[in-house]
Design an enzyme around this catalytic site. Structure first.
Site, mmCIF file in Angstrom:
data_model
loop_
_atom_site.group_PDB
_atom_site.id
_atom_site.type_symbol
_atom_site.label_atom_id
_atom_site.label_comp_id
_atom_site.label_asym_id
_atom_site.label_seq_id
_atom_site.Cartn_x
_atom_site.Cartn_y
_atom_site.Cartn_z
ATOM 1 N N ASP A 1 -19.120 -8.119 26.971
ATOM 2 C CA ASP A 1 -18.316 -7.785 25.943
ATOM 3 C C ASP A 1 -17.739 -6.240 26.073
ATOM 4 O O ASP A 1 -18.314 -5.262 25.374
ATOM 5 C CB ASP A 1 -18.993 -7.881 24.460
ATOM 6 C CG ASP A 1 -18.304 -7.423 23.270
ATOM 7 O OD1 ASP A 1 -17.059 -7.257 23.398
ATOM 8 O OD2 ASP A 1 -18.953 -7.514 22.138
ATOM 9 N N GLN B 1 -19.912 -3.773 14.891
ATOM 10 C CA GLN B 1 -18.639 -4.275 14.706
ATOM 11 C C GLN B 1 -18.138 -3.927 13.202
ATOM 12 O O GLN B 1 -19.165 -3.960 12.363
ATOM 13 C CB GLN B 1 -18.322 -6.042 14.744
ATOM 14 C CG GLN B 1 -18.856 -6.375 16.201
ATOM 15 C CD GLN B 1 -17.604 -6.124 17.124
ATOM 16 O OE1 GLN B 1 -16.702 -5.839 16.616
ATOM 17 N NE2 GLN B 1 -17.793 -6.378 18.382
ATOM 18 N N CYS C 1 -12.185 -7.054 23.287
ATOM 19 C CA CYS C 1 -11.316 -6.404 22.092
ATOM 20 C C CYS C 1 -9.889 -6.033 22.739
ATOM 21 O O CYS C 1 -9.095 -5.451 22.019
ATOM 22 C CB CYS C 1 -12.018 -5.312 21.543
ATOM 23 S SG CYS C 1 -12.351 -4.014 22.862
ATOM 24 N N CYS D 1 0.261 6.206 6.965
ATOM 25 C CA CYS D 1 -0.929 6.132 7.469
ATOM 26 C C CYS D 1 -0.737 5.263 8.867
ATOM 27 O O CYS D 1 -1.411 5.462 10.013
ATOM 28 C CB CYS D 1 -1.561 5.384 6.545
ATOM 29 S SG CYS D 1 -3.285 4.437 7.111
ATOM 30 N N CYS E 1 1.067 -1.055 0.026
ATOM 31 C CA CYS E 1 0.110 -0.026 0.064
ATOM 32 C C CYS E 1 1.029 1.229 0.094
ATOM 33 O O CYS E 1 2.088 1.257 0.786
ATOM 34 C CB CYS E 1 -0.891 0.085 1.277
ATOM 35 S SG CYS E 1 -1.572 1.585 1.634
ATOM 36 N N CYS F 1 -2.334 -0.229 8.984
ATOM 37 C CA CYS F 1 -1.899 -1.787 8.860
ATOM 38 C C CYS F 1 -0.496 -1.965 9.147
ATOM 39 O O CYS F 1 0.362 -2.206 8.031
ATOM 40 C CB CYS F 1 -2.373 -2.059 7.426
ATOM 41 S SG CYS F 1 -4.037 -1.949 7.156
ATOM 42 N N TYR G 1 -22.882 -4.933 28.287
ATOM 43 C CA TYR G 1 -22.053 -4.147 27.386
ATOM 44 C C TYR G 1 -22.752 -4.583 25.828
ATOM 45 O O TYR G 1 -21.946 -5.028 25.172
ATOM 46 C CB TYR G 1 -20.627 -4.230 27.373
ATOM 47 C CG TYR G 1 -20.127 -4.158 28.684
ATOM 48 C CD1 TYR G 1 -19.468 -2.709 29.473
ATOM 49 C CD2 TYR G 1 -20.011 -5.193 29.624
ATOM 50 C CE1 TYR G 1 -19.217 -2.710 30.287
ATOM 51 C CE2 TYR G 1 -19.190 -5.069 31.038
ATOM 52 C CZ TYR G 1 -19.113 -3.807 31.382
ATOM 53 O OH TYR G 1 -18.492 -3.535 32.669
ATOM 54 N N GLU H 1 -26.618 -1.757 28.373
ATOM 55 C CA GLU H 1 -25.833 -1.093 27.717
ATOM 56 C C GLU H 1 -26.056 0.592 28.190
ATOM 57 O O GLU H 1 -27.288 0.905 28.314
ATOM 58 C CB GLU H 1 -26.304 -1.120 26.291
ATOM 59 C CG GLU H 1 -25.749 -0.014 25.291
ATOM 60 C CD GLU H 1 -24.313 0.093 24.865
ATOM 61 O OE1 GLU H 1 -23.766 -1.050 24.819
ATOM 62 O OE2 GLU H 1 -24.155 1.265 24.935
ATOM 63 N N CYS I 1 -8.416 1.764 -0.069
ATOM 64 C CA CYS I 1 -7.753 1.397 0.828
ATOM 65 C C CYS I 1 -8.201 -0.080 0.848
ATOM 66 O O CYS I 1 -9.212 -0.529 0.807
ATOM 67 C CB CYS I 1 -8.424 1.525 2.268
ATOM 68 S SG CYS I 1 -7.861 1.035 3.865
HETATM 69 N N1 SAH Z 1 -21.646 -6.431 22.271
HETATM 70 C C1 SAH Z 1 -21.895 -5.656 21.261
HETATM 71 C C2 SAH Z 1 -21.064 -4.289 21.981
HETATM 72 C C3 SAH Z 1 -19.659 -4.460 22.177
HETATM 73 S S1 SAH Z 1 -18.585 -2.707 22.225
HETATM 74 C C4 SAH Z 1 -21.380 -5.751 19.829
HETATM 75 O O1 SAH Z 1 -20.556 -6.874 19.639
HETATM 76 O O2 SAH Z 1 -21.561 -5.189 19.010
HETATM 77 C C5 SAH Z 1 -18.894 -2.440 23.921
HETATM 78 C C6 SAH Z 1 -20.104 -1.652 24.104
HETATM 79 O O3 SAH Z 1 -20.082 -1.545 25.737
HETATM 80 C C7 SAH Z 1 -20.509 -0.486 23.554
HETATM 81 O O4 SAH Z 1 -21.757 -0.331 22.954
HETATM 82 C C8 SAH Z 1 -20.428 0.757 24.525
HETATM 83 O O5 SAH Z 1 -21.341 1.785 24.366
HETATM 84 C C9 SAH Z 1 -20.906 -0.193 25.843
HETATM 85 N N2 SAH Z 1 -20.206 0.339 27.223
HETATM 86 C C10 SAH Z 1 -19.288 1.037 27.306
HETATM 87 N N3 SAH Z 1 -18.965 1.084 28.630
HETATM 88 C C11 SAH Z 1 -20.270 0.796 29.450
HETATM 89 C C12 SAH Z 1 -20.582 0.911 30.719
HETATM 90 N N4 SAH Z 1 -19.851 1.270 31.658
HETATM 91 N N5 SAH Z 1 -21.753 0.020 31.115
HETATM 92 C C13 SAH Z 1 -22.697 -0.204 29.885
HETATM 93 N N6 SAH Z 1 -22.061 -0.437 28.749
HETATM 94 C C14 SAH Z 1 -21.117 0.233 28.441
#
Ligand code: SAH
Length: 398
Positions: free
Chosen positions: A327, A229, A354, A20, A14, A23, A256, A280, A105
């Site tokens: 998550d 995602q 992540c 950038c 690239c 990557c 989350y 959330e 890209c």
């Molecule tokens: N499981 C979902 C989101 C994962 S990303 C997916 O796969 O799409 C993490 C998420 O946690 C985000 O939506 C973010 O807004 C939320 N988040 C971050 N801090 C938080 C908290 N303290 N309490 C509740 N949610 C939270």
């Protein structure tokens, strides 16, 4: 063209890779990237695997590690003599706010970058000014485009400094003529002097103001400010692993949860047997999650709460879940949330992460609470970068 065994050892080039910095591993053959990521995960989880006897499974990689990002973004800045006074767009240069121009890209979905370049071109033609971050003046700050993976939807979000967008109707008309696949255009207002791309107010310029996509047979509504995602193909791998981790659970907490994607895919996969509560903190995402539950006909078994996960957990001493999926963002969870999980005593905890560094830290709290790690699976959601996501399944020792 499918990615064949032979291409696993191919490297990609690239022209802006160095500047950038997106990557970092582009020059490393993909097979080798996966092996290196596996080694680094084995090292990171060494203590966990030693204590609990689980192994780190090989990294689940992509068949074809290209064009995987279904979300692309660009900052804008005023032009100079060097750009023929055309506004700048592209990527921030590594570690700075200088913008590197990008024509195509390799890791973005086809057409995404040309939509973003055309936003700059049309804005110049209509004399819509670019935001000057030093002076805090000008209109156009960023653009974000999301391309459907299982649908043809394209949601374009234009981020402006303040609610005024001159020539909005012409802008919409020109963009739609150039890119007929665009299904909605939203203006997001961000008038704060911040590095965050998006503000909180959205104003739909054209179309429904949202897009739809499908993962594991479930349909999802995605708004301009909700988390979704960026690599849907690998997200299906990630979610399928999380669902496997639930075992025979008939009730789960999806903490989350964003727009409810994991819990809803699980409810869909398990047909009538699984009840889901999602938590959330972003209210727009919770609204999407509720509508997503209805659209997938699982709203009688899935409910969503808007709250901080830790605050909510503190109120749940009487709740019962067979499984908890969490998550969290890169910072990981909190000791209070994890201790709350231990107090609820679900049979399984599935931790999707992540950032495996904070995940390993958090797993120690679950271990102190009597949970043992059974399975560790890294998934490559971001080929050619150093990032790895992991799905760790724990079960309560008897
Ligand atoms: N499981 C979902 C989101 C994962 S990303 C997916 O796969 O799409 C993490 C998420 O946690 C985000 O939506 C973010 O807004 C939320 N988040 C971050 N801090 C938080 C908290 N303290 N309490 C509740 N949610 C939270």
């Amino acid at each position: 063209m499918r990615y064949t065994e032979d291409m696993s050892y191919k490297t990609f080039t690239c022209s802006i890779a160095r500047r950038c910095g997106g990557c970092e591993l582009l020059a490393v053959p993909y097979e080798l990237q996966l092996r290196r990521k596996h080694e680094s995960m084995k090292e990171l989880f060494a203590r966990v695997t030693e204590q609990d006897g689980a192994t780190v499974e090989p990294v689940r990689g992509m068949q074809e590690p290209l064009a995987y990002r279904h979300k692309a973004a660009t900052p804008f800045a005023p032009g100079s003599r060097a750009t023929g006074n055309r506004m700048r767009c592209g990527f921030y240069e590594r570690g700075s706010h200088r913008i590197v121009y990008c024509k195509e890209c390799l890791v973005e979905a086809p057409e995404a970058r040309s939509v973003l370049r055309d936003v700059a071109r049309i804005a110049d033609e209509l004399h819509i000014s670019a935001y000057d971050e030093d002076r805090g003046r000008g209109v156009l700050r960023h653009a974000v485009v999301r391309m459907g993976y299982a649908t043809n939807d394209v949601l374009l979000t234009i981020v402006t400094n303040g609610s005024k967008l001159p020539h909005a109707a012409q802008f919409v008309q020109r963009m739609r003529a150039l890119h007929p696949r665009i299904s909605s255009i939203v203006q997001n207002v961000n008038d704060r002097r911040t590095n965050a791309i998006l503000g909180t107010r959205n104003h739909t310029l054209w179309g429904p103001g949202i897009m739809h996509d499908r993962l594991l047979g479930c349909e999802f509504e995605i708004g301009p400010t909700s988390f979704y995602q960026t690599n849907p193909e690998q997200t299906e791998v990630l979610y399928a692993l999380a669902i496997e981790g639930l075992g025979d659970a008939t009730s789960m907490l999806d903490a989350y949860c964003g727009t409810g994607t994991i819990g809803l895919c699980a409810a869909h996969a398990k047909e009538c047997d699984l009840h889901v509560v999602g938590v959330e903190q972003v209210s727009n995402a919770v609204g999407c999650a509720r509508r997503n539950a209805r659209a997938n006909h699982v709203n009688n078994r899935c409910s969503f709460v808007c709250d901080d996960a830790t605050t909510w957990m503190a109120k749940q001493s009487a709740a019962q879940f067979d499984a908890v999926v969490l998550d969290p963002p890169r910072a990981g969870s909190t000791p209070a949330f994890l201790e709350g999980v231990v107090g609820l005593a679900p049979k399984r905890v599935v931790y999707v992460s992540c950032n495996p560094v904070t995940q390993v830290r958090d797993l120690a709290i679950l271990r102190d609470g009597g949970y043992r790690v059974e399975r560790i699976v890294p998934v490559d959601l971001f080929p050619h970068t150093k990032h790895v996501e992991t799905v760790v399944t724990c079960s309560r020792s008897a």
